[in-house]
Write an enzyme that holds these catalytic residues in place. Structure first.
Site, PDB file in Angstrom:
ATOM      1  N   ARG A  30     -12.801  12.974  25.657  1.00 42.34           N
ATOM      2  CA  ARG A  30     -11.381  13.220  25.370  1.00 42.34           C
ATOM      3  C   ARG A  30     -11.188  14.202  24.223  1.00 42.34           C
ATOM      4  NH1 ARG A  30      -9.302   6.984  25.552  1.00 42.34           N
ATOM      5  NH2 ARG A  30     -11.488   6.629  25.019  1.00 42.34           N
ATOM      6  N   GLN A  31     -12.254  14.441  23.471  1.00 43.44           N
ATOM      7  CA  GLN A  31     -12.184  15.417  22.366  1.00 43.44           C
ATOM      8  C   GLN A  31     -12.808  16.734  22.836  1.00 43.44           C
ATOM      9  OE1 GLN A  31     -13.176  13.863  18.393  1.00 43.44           O
ATOM     10  NE2 GLN A  31     -13.360  11.818  19.313  1.00 43.44           N
TER      11      GLN A  31
ATOM     12  N   LYS B 257       4.962  11.971  32.139  1.00 40.79           N
ATOM     13  CA  LYS B 257       5.178  11.180  30.921  1.00 40.79           C
ATOM     14  C   LYS B 257       5.296  12.092  29.708  1.00 40.79           C
ATOM     15  CE  LYS B 257       0.231  10.445  30.191  1.00 40.79           C
ATOM     16  NZ  LYS B 257      -0.878   9.502  30.296  1.00 40.79           N
TER      17      LYS B 257
ATOM     18  N   ARG C 171       5.095  11.876  25.503  1.00 38.78           N
ATOM     19  CA  ARG C 171       4.684  11.037  24.367  1.00 38.78           C
ATOM     20  C   ARG C 171       5.372  11.480  23.072  1.00 38.78           C
ATOM     21  NH1 ARG C 171      -0.183   8.130  25.365  1.00 38.78           N
ATOM     22  NH2 ARG C 171      -1.374   8.885  27.156  1.00 38.78           N
TER      23      ARG C 171
ATOM     24  N   ASP D 244      -0.103  11.527  35.405  1.00 41.71           N
ATOM     25  CA  ASP D 244       0.361  12.614  34.535  1.00 41.71           C
ATOM     26  C   ASP D 244       0.088  13.940  35.223  1.00 41.71           C
ATOM     27  OD1 ASP D 244      -2.391  13.262  34.043  1.00 41.71           O
ATOM     28  OD2 ASP D 244      -2.422  11.728  32.485  1.00 41.71           O
TER      29      ASP D 244
ATOM     30  N   ASP E  22      -6.734   7.882  38.440  1.00 39.33           N
ATOM     31  CA  ASP E  22      -7.028   8.486  37.142  1.00 39.33           C
ATOM     32  C   ASP E  22      -8.521   8.346  36.863  1.00 39.33           C
ATOM     33  OD1 ASP E  22      -6.467   9.875  34.857  1.00 39.33           O
ATOM     34  OD2 ASP E  22      -5.109   8.396  33.994  1.00 39.33           O
TER      35      ASP E  22
END
Length: 339
Positions: A105-106, A205, A207, A182, A231
């Protein structure tokens, strides 16, 4: 150099049941017993990790099965130390089989003065001595480019397609709609929708801050549909459960979810159990905890047949991308999915 007769499997502590399942499947394919290389992984009192390999691996084609899931840092360090142990033991080639690639995720700098940790992890693996990576459903496809070695990224969508086609048949399949939770996951959802011949919808979505959802909008008509949310990862399940509620509010008759990596942190299991979702289907890329196994509306589909065939294809020097085709993969899963 001695002739390499068989691929050799070794595992850390992150997901030993998956490693054993892969070894069993490979034994079936090879017609002979193929076990895990005997080794021990221990921790000293200060939590330093120590690895000792008890078998000769000189000149061998080694495959280390180790997802870097929670605890991510311990499992990653375990993998790096195992690679170093094998490299210093003169293994001919080392492939890291990482069913779940942590730190994915990074993958970019979202703001100033932040790291690209996925790139750092890639550098560490290559520097340790990994010569090839085999993984599944990377959170961001561009991570493959962070490596200067071959990376084979498998996809769970062919497995999910087989399961869906067994769960939803005839008229039920006509009512199925695939939903991306998403905009970023549209390509993944579209791939599954194409495989099962279903339409596609999107939950958009917005945030206010990480982990908090301000607003959700459904793009597409889901009224009267059996919605399948697709997902790559379910962490705390907040987004997933909220998306299921929004779909039901827009007229969906049922909501099911197909998620590759069941991270299932914190309140995730409790949220899924109490949600409007009829079922959550995850793979065993991360070893499921007991609460996940006990949850009445969570099912786990196996990845061992796909990983076993991929490892054999890498060892044989044949195509790994052939496993993306349902016709190629279906025989490996024959009889494993039942409605």
């Amino acid at each position: 150099m001695p002739t390499i007769l068989e691929p050799k499997l070794i595992t850390g502590t992150a997901n030993k049941p998956l490693a054993l399942a892969i070894a069993r499947r490979m034994s079936m394919h090879r017609g002979k017993t193929l076990g895990l290389v005997d080794a021990r992984v221990e921790r000293f009192n200060d939590q330093e990790i120590f690895v000792e390999v008890f078998e000769n691996v000189r000149g061998e084609d080694m495959f280390i099965i180790q997802p870097t899931s929670n605890p991510a840092n311990d499992n990653l360090m375990e993998l790096l130390i195992m690679v170093d142990a094998l490299r210093r033991s003169s293994a001919a080639r080392i492939t890291a089989v990482i069913p779940y690639f942590g730190y994915a995720r990074q993958d970019r700098r979202a703001k100033a003065r932040t790291p690209i940790s996925a790139k750092l992890v890639a550098n560490m693996l290559v520097e340790a001595g990994v010569e090839r990576v085999l993984t599944m459903d990377l959170h961001a496809a561009q991570i493959q480019g962070f490596f200067d070695i071959p990376v084979d990224n498998l996809y769970a969508s062919p497995i999910f397609a087989l399961d869906i086609l067994n769960q939803f048949k005839g008229e039920d399949l006509k009512d199925v709609m695939v939903v991306s939770p998403d905009v970023g996951g549209v390509a993944r959802a579209r791939e599954l929708a194409k495989r099962i011949g279903a339409p596609l919808s999107i939950v958009d979505k917005r945030r206010e801050k990480p982990g908090e959802i301000a607003e959700m909008t459904v793009i597409g008509n889901v009224e009267g549909k059996k919605c399948l949310i697709v997902d790559d990862m379910c962490d705390t399940a907040g987004t997933l459960c909220k998306a299921a509620e929004v779909l039901m509010d827009h007229g969906a008759t049922e909501v099911h979810s197909y998620i590759t990596h069941g991270v299932m942190s914190g309140p995730a299991v409790d949220r899924v159990t109490k949600s409007v979702m009829k079922s959550l289907v995850i793979t065993d890329s991360i070893e499921p905890t007991q609460p996940v196994l006990d949850a009445p509306n969570i099912r786990i589909v196996p990845t061992a047949p796909m990983f076993a065939q991929a490892i054999l294809n890498i060892w044989n020097g044949t195509s790994v991308s052939s496993l993306f085709e349902t016709e190629t993969l279906e025989p490996a899963y024959e009889g494993m999915f039942r409605a």
